[in-house]
Design an enzyme around this catalytic site. Structure first.
Site, PDB file in Angstrom:
ATOM      1  N   GLU A  75      -2.320   6.540  19.388  1.00  0.00           N
ATOM      2  CA  GLU A  75      -3.060   5.386  19.154  1.00  0.00           C
ATOM      3  C   GLU A  75      -2.181   4.040  19.562  1.00  0.00           C
ATOM      4  OE1 GLU A  75      -4.512   5.026  14.471  1.00  0.00           O
ATOM      5  OE2 GLU A  75      -2.880   3.497  14.534  1.00  0.00           O
ATOM      6  N   ARG A 101      -8.193  -6.489  13.759  1.00  0.00           N
ATOM      7  CA  ARG A 101      -7.109  -5.934  14.636  1.00  0.00           C
ATOM      8  C   ARG A 101      -7.744  -4.624  15.078  1.00  0.00           C
ATOM      9  NH1 ARG A 101      -3.554  -1.761  13.185  1.00  0.00           N
ATOM     10  NH2 ARG A 101      -3.659  -1.873  11.034  1.00  0.00           N
ATOM     11  N   ASP A 143     -10.327   1.538   1.683  1.00  0.00           N
ATOM     12  CA  ASP A 143     -10.358   3.105   1.833  1.00  0.00           C
ATOM     13  C   ASP A 143     -11.709   3.618   1.411  1.00  0.00           C
ATOM     14  OD1 ASP A 143      -7.657   3.555   2.703  1.00  0.00           O
ATOM     15  OD2 ASP A 143      -6.708   3.284   0.839  1.00  0.00           O
ATOM     16  N   TYR A 164     -10.010  -4.723   3.394  1.00  0.00           N
ATOM     17  CA  TYR A 164      -9.451  -3.471   3.789  1.00  0.00           C
ATOM     18  C   TYR A 164      -9.517  -2.314   2.998  1.00  0.00           C
ATOM     19  CZ  TYR A 164      -4.603  -1.720   5.864  1.00  0.00           C
ATOM     20  OH  TYR A 164      -3.781  -0.917   6.293  1.00  0.00           O
ATOM     21  N   ARG A 168       0.926   5.747  16.496  1.00  0.00           N
ATOM     22  CA  ARG A 168       0.959   6.992  15.956  1.00  0.00           C
ATOM     23  C   ARG A 168       0.379   7.992  16.911  1.00  0.00           C
ATOM     24  NH1 ARG A 168      -1.685   5.043  10.328  1.00  0.00           N
ATOM     25  NH2 ARG A 168      -3.228   4.016  11.515  1.00  0.00           N
ATOM     26  N   ARG A 176       1.023  -1.056  -0.095  1.00  0.00           N
ATOM     27  CA  ARG A 176      -0.017  -0.058  -0.008  1.00  0.00           C
ATOM     28  C   ARG A 176       0.824   1.315  -0.113  1.00  0.00           C
ATOM     29  NH1 ARG A 176      -5.063   0.062   2.640  1.00  0.00           N
ATOM     30  NH2 ARG A 176      -4.523   1.918   3.869  1.00  0.00           N
ATOM     31  N   ARG A 235       9.465   5.668  -3.380  1.00  0.00           N
ATOM     32  CA  ARG A 235       9.991   6.750  -4.400  1.00  0.00           C
ATOM     33  C   ARG A 235      11.448   7.032  -4.407  1.00  0.00           C
ATOM     34  NH1 ARG A 235       5.849  10.051  -2.597  1.00  0.00           N
ATOM     35  NH2 ARG A 235       3.933   9.373  -3.331  1.00  0.00           N
TER      36      ARG A 235
HETATM   37  P1  FAD Z   1     -18.057   1.746   8.950  1.00  0.00           P
HETATM   38  O1  FAD Z   1     -17.484   3.210   8.792  1.00  0.00           O
HETATM   39  O2  FAD Z   1     -17.342   0.820  10.143  1.00  0.00           O
HETATM   40  O3  FAD Z   1     -19.701   1.815   9.383  1.00  0.00           O
HETATM   41  C1  FAD Z   1     -20.246   0.720   9.790  1.00  0.00           C
HETATM   42  C2  FAD Z   1     -21.339   1.067  10.525  1.00  0.00           C
HETATM   43  O4  FAD Z   1     -22.264   0.021  10.955  1.00  0.00           O
HETATM   44  C3  FAD Z   1     -20.781   1.607  11.907  1.00  0.00           C
HETATM   45  O5  FAD Z   1     -21.438   3.074  11.992  1.00  0.00           O
HETATM   46  C4  FAD Z   1     -21.335   0.812  12.954  1.00  0.00           C
HETATM   47  O6  FAD Z   1     -21.822   1.504  14.156  1.00  0.00           O
HETATM   48  C5  FAD Z   1     -22.777   0.478  12.197  1.00  0.00           C
HETATM   49  N1  FAD Z   1     -23.209  -1.145  12.733  1.00  0.00           N
HETATM   50  C6  FAD Z   1     -22.269  -2.130  12.780  1.00  0.00           C
HETATM   51  N2  FAD Z   1     -23.279  -3.232  13.172  1.00  0.00           N
HETATM   52  C7  FAD Z   1     -24.392  -2.860  13.338  1.00  0.00           C
HETATM   53  C8  FAD Z   1     -25.364  -3.365  13.951  1.00  0.00           C
HETATM   54  N3  FAD Z   1     -25.435  -4.539  14.277  1.00  0.00           N
HETATM   55  N4  FAD Z   1     -26.644  -2.609  14.205  1.00  0.00           N
HETATM   56  C9  FAD Z   1     -26.637  -1.318  13.825  1.00  0.00           C
HETATM   57  N5  FAD Z   1     -25.647  -0.603  13.361  1.00  0.00           N
HETATM   58  C10 FAD Z   1     -24.329  -1.332  13.343  1.00  0.00           C
HETATM   59  N6  FAD Z   1      -9.661   5.338   4.508  1.00  0.00           N
HETATM   60  C11 FAD Z   1      -9.189   6.465   3.707  1.00  0.00           C
HETATM   61  O7  FAD Z   1      -9.557   6.544   2.619  1.00  0.00           O
HETATM   62  N7  FAD Z   1      -8.118   7.068   4.253  1.00  0.00           N
HETATM   63  C12 FAD Z   1      -7.678   7.033   5.430  1.00  0.00           C
HETATM   64  O8  FAD Z   1      -6.758   7.700   5.884  1.00  0.00           O
HETATM   65  C13 FAD Z   1      -8.214   5.816   6.280  1.00  0.00           C
HETATM   66  N8  FAD Z   1      -7.964   5.702   7.669  1.00  0.00           N
HETATM   67  C14 FAD Z   1      -8.387   4.982   8.392  1.00  0.00           C
HETATM   68  C15 FAD Z   1      -7.722   4.854   9.813  1.00  0.00           C
HETATM   69  C16 FAD Z   1      -8.313   3.947  10.525  1.00  0.00           C
HETATM   70  C17 FAD Z   1      -7.720   3.860  11.947  1.00  0.00           C
HETATM   71  C18 FAD Z   1      -9.370   2.860  10.060  1.00  0.00           C
HETATM   72  C19 FAD Z   1      -9.876   2.002  10.741  1.00  0.00           C
HETATM   73  C20 FAD Z   1      -9.935   3.196   8.744  1.00  0.00           C
HETATM   74  C21 FAD Z   1      -9.352   4.078   7.845  1.00  0.00           C
HETATM   75  N9  FAD Z   1      -9.773   4.291   6.648  1.00  0.00           N
HETATM   76  C22 FAD Z   1      -9.145   4.968   5.766  1.00  0.00           C
HETATM   77  C23 FAD Z   1     -11.065   3.633   6.164  1.00  0.00           C
HETATM   78  C24 FAD Z   1     -12.113   4.002   6.388  1.00  0.00           C
HETATM   79  O9  FAD Z   1     -12.600   4.211   7.560  1.00  0.00           O
HETATM   80  C25 FAD Z   1     -13.360   3.052   5.645  1.00  0.00           C
HETATM   81  O10 FAD Z   1     -12.861   2.661   4.451  1.00  0.00           O
HETATM   82  C26 FAD Z   1     -14.713   3.409   5.844  1.00  0.00           C
HETATM   83  O11 FAD Z   1     -14.854   4.234   7.185  1.00  0.00           O
HETATM   84  C27 FAD Z   1     -15.753   2.194   5.976  1.00  0.00           C
HETATM   85  O12 FAD Z   1     -17.010   2.717   5.905  1.00  0.00           O
HETATM   86  P2  FAD Z   1     -18.151   1.532   6.201  1.00  0.00           P
HETATM   87  O13 FAD Z   1     -19.534   2.165   5.917  1.00  0.00           O
HETATM   88  O14 FAD Z   1     -17.733   0.052   5.225  1.00  0.00           O
HETATM   89  O15 FAD Z   1     -17.935   0.823   7.549  1.00  0.00           O
HETATM   90  N1  UDP Z   2       3.938   0.597   7.789  1.00  0.00           N
HETATM   91  C1  UDP Z   2       5.254   0.421   8.355  1.00  0.00           C
HETATM   92  N2  UDP Z   2       5.954   1.621   8.919  1.00  0.00           N
HETATM   93  C2  UDP Z   2       5.188   2.826   8.813  1.00  0.00           C
HETATM   94  C3  UDP Z   2       4.047   2.856   8.176  1.00  0.00           C
HETATM   95  C4  UDP Z   2       3.366   1.931   7.602  1.00  0.00           C
HETATM   96  O1  UDP Z   2       5.778  -0.410   8.672  1.00  0.00           O
HETATM   97  O2  UDP Z   2       5.829   3.792   9.295  1.00  0.00           O
HETATM   98  C5  UDP Z   2       3.639  -0.535   7.349  1.00  0.00           C
HETATM   99  C6  UDP Z   2       2.746  -1.316   8.404  1.00  0.00           C
HETATM  100  O3  UDP Z   2       2.865  -2.746   8.099  1.00  0.00           O
HETATM  101  C7  UDP Z   2       1.242  -0.801   7.794  1.00  0.00           C
HETATM  102  C8  UDP Z   2       1.488  -0.864   6.315  1.00  0.00           C
HETATM  103  O4  UDP Z   2       2.706  -0.269   6.031  1.00  0.00           O
HETATM  104  O5  UDP Z   2       0.266  -1.794   8.313  1.00  0.00           O
HETATM  105  C9  UDP Z   2       0.406  -0.062   5.841  1.00  0.00           C
HETATM  106  O6  UDP Z   2       0.436   1.309   6.182  1.00  0.00           O
HETATM  107  P1  UDP Z   2      -0.651   2.221   6.247  1.00  0.00           P
HETATM  108  O7  UDP Z   2      -0.299   3.614   6.886  1.00  0.00           O
HETATM  109  O8  UDP Z   2      -1.569   2.329   4.836  1.00  0.00           O
HETATM  110  O9  UDP Z   2      -1.687   1.546   7.541  1.00  0.00           O
HETATM  111  P2  UDP Z   2      -2.982   2.224   7.975  1.00  0.00           P
HETATM  112  O10 UDP Z   2      -3.075   3.619   7.736  1.00  0.00           O
HETATM  113  O11 UDP Z   2      -4.016   1.421   7.114  1.00  0.00           O
HETATM  114  O12 UDP Z   2      -2.969   1.682   9.269  1.00  0.00           O
END
Ligand code: FAD
Ligand code: UDP
Length: 374
Positions: A305, A254, A355, A353, A285, A177, A181
């Site tokens: 985090e 996770r 985005d 996984y 982080r 991911r 560069r």
């Molecule tokens: P969710 O956002 O999980 O929504 C699911 C919803 O269903 C929740 O509100 C939950 O409460 C509800 N639900 C579940 N079960 C039930 C139930 N039984 N009854 C009623 N409601 C329920 N993407 C990016 O593009 N850029 C980023 O920088 C990025 N950073 C991230 C960082 C983290 C820490 C995480 C975890 C994800 C990140 N993502 C990022 C991914 C992004 O969060 C997801 O792609 C997106 O939010 C997923 O949307 P979703 O609707 O599939 O799921």
């Molecule tokens: N990663 C790493 N070092 C860093 C940043 C990322 O080893 O400083 C690795 C790590 O395994 C991570 C993966 O690259 O799970 C993807 O990174 P990303 O930032 O996309 O992770 P996310 O934001 O999804 O946690």
């Protein structure tokens, strides 16, 4: 023709995250009646922001929107204007600071190399004895991409701390991911479009759900039969194994734990995201939220985090797509394929996984199929 005599809605949408909200928006626009329920006390799923000290705090971890797809970029821009934020995290390894993603600035700091050729030579020398042809796991993939120094300082401990698993037991795709560069470019993403919605992500969700009916604090499983019968079709965005009562076993996730701190200074770390890549620092982080929006508030809010493993009912953040879980997933998918009135979508129901832009694309595609009546 669908029998909607006894059904109050065309669609019950379980979950108001990006998948549920996008699907609801499209169906409502097409004249379908939708009810959305969410077990949380707010809409938006994991992109939800909370305002603290006048700063939009990314409540479930930092979210940066990025995509290569002009259509998806225009789609989100209907609901909010995006700023010019470019993600350029810093890695802190035992007090040494490095630029991410791995690029010429990182290589210069580590080895003093000034040209791509010099950097490539160092990497090639470091891995010549390893004999990695087709990388079988994250460790091999990382070493092949950036050599052993970077693997040791910036990848191995961070990854093992974050995933709670040996890097040799993780799939190679996770590290792919990240860009590598041979230019002096600290942009974490390769995509053409990137930014943060001005005013926070709630603007996007509120825009998507503007004309939709939503009930919060409602868990689908607390009255499953009632909810299954309220609408002609169900869109389920919760955990797919939970939908099937975990009959084949539980899919692993996770999880993370967040600690929020308010500081009486205007700038705590000078960057939105700093990764702590050593094994000893317990968190992975630190986010300083104001920097996502170039904030000038007098105080600052940071989030540390921490990885979280083995805690029952912890928030399911990242699917662990190893072989064991993927074969379990296939069993649930076979049941899902037989459903005629249930659509599974999003990160939890598809165990992917995803985005944000990918979730929106998936919801748009599935709503289109529905509207065509396929
Ligand atoms: P969710 O956002 O999980 O929504 C699911 C919803 O269903 C929740 O509100 C939950 O409460 C509800 N639900 C579940 N079960 C039930 C139930 N039984 N009854 C009623 N409601 C329920 N993407 C990016 O593009 N850029 C980023 O920088 C990025 N950073 C991230 C960082 C983290 C820490 C995480 C975890 C994800 C990140 N993502 C990022 C991914 C992004 O969060 C997801 O792609 C997106 O939010 C997923 O949307 P979703 O609707 O599939 O799921
Ligand atoms: N990663 C790493 N070092 C860093 C940043 C990322 O080893 O400083 C690795 C790590 O395994 C991570 C993966 O690259 O799970 C993807 O990174 P990303 O930032 O996309 O992770 P996310 O934001 O999804 O946690």
């Amino acid at each position: 023709m669908k029998d909607i005599k006894n059904k109050k809605y065309d669609y019950l949408i379980v979950g108001s995250g990006l998948f549920g909200a996008t699907f609801a928006h499209e169906m409502t626009k097409a004249g379908k009646s939708c009810l959305i329920i969410d077990k949380r006390d707010h809409s938006g799923g994991n992109i939800h922001c909370k305002k603290i000290e006048d700063i939009n705090v990314h409540w479930y971890g930092a979210h940066i929107f990025h995509t290569n797809d002009k259509f998806l970029w225009d789609y989100v821009n209907q609901f909010a204007e995006f700023n010019r934020y470019t993600n350029s995290p810093i890695a802190n390894y035992k007090g040494e600071l490095y630029n991410l993603p791995f690029n010429m600035n990182t290589f210069y700091k580590l080895w003093g190399t000034k040209t791509p050729e010099e950097a490539l030579k160092v990497i090639a020398k470091q891995i010549q004895h390893l004999d990695i042809d087709e990388p079988k796991n994250l460790e091999e993939q990382a070493q092949k991409l950036v050599g052993t120094d970077i693997y040791e300082k910036l990848i191995k401990h961070y990854t093992e701390k974050q995933w709670g698993t040996k890097a040799t037991d993780l799939p190679a795709f996770i590290i792919k991911r990240l860009p590598v560069r041979f230019t002096f470019d600290n942009n974490y993403f390769n995509d053409k479009y990137q930014g943060i919605p001005i005013g926070g992500y709630n603007k996007i969700i509120d825009g998507l759900l503007k004309n939709c009916e939503i009930k919060l604090n409602v868990d689908f499983f607390e009255d499953r039969n009632y909810w299954l019968n309220i609408a002609e079709n169900i869109v389920f965005t919760g955990k797919i194994d939970a939908f099937y009562d975990f009959q084949f076993g539980e899919l692993e996730y996770r999880s993370l734990r967040y600690e929020l701190e308010i500081h009486e200074i205007d700038n705590y770390q000078g960057n939105a995201v700093i990764n702590f890549t050593d094994a000893e620092t317990p968190y992975t982080r630190v986010y300083e939220h104001k920097h996502f929006e170039f904030g000038t508030q007098p105080k600052t809010v940071i989030t540390k985090e921490y990885p979280l493993k083995g805690i029952k009912n912890a928030e399911p953040y990242y699917p662990v797509n190893n072989e064991k879980n993927m074969s379990l997933l296939r069993k649930y998918q076979l049941l899902a394929e037989k459903e005629t009135k249930v659509i599974f979508g999003g990160r939890l129901a598809e165990y992917r996984y995803y985005d944000m832009h990918q979730v929106i694309a998936s919801a748009l595609a599935k709503s289109k199929v529905e509207l065509r009546g396929e």
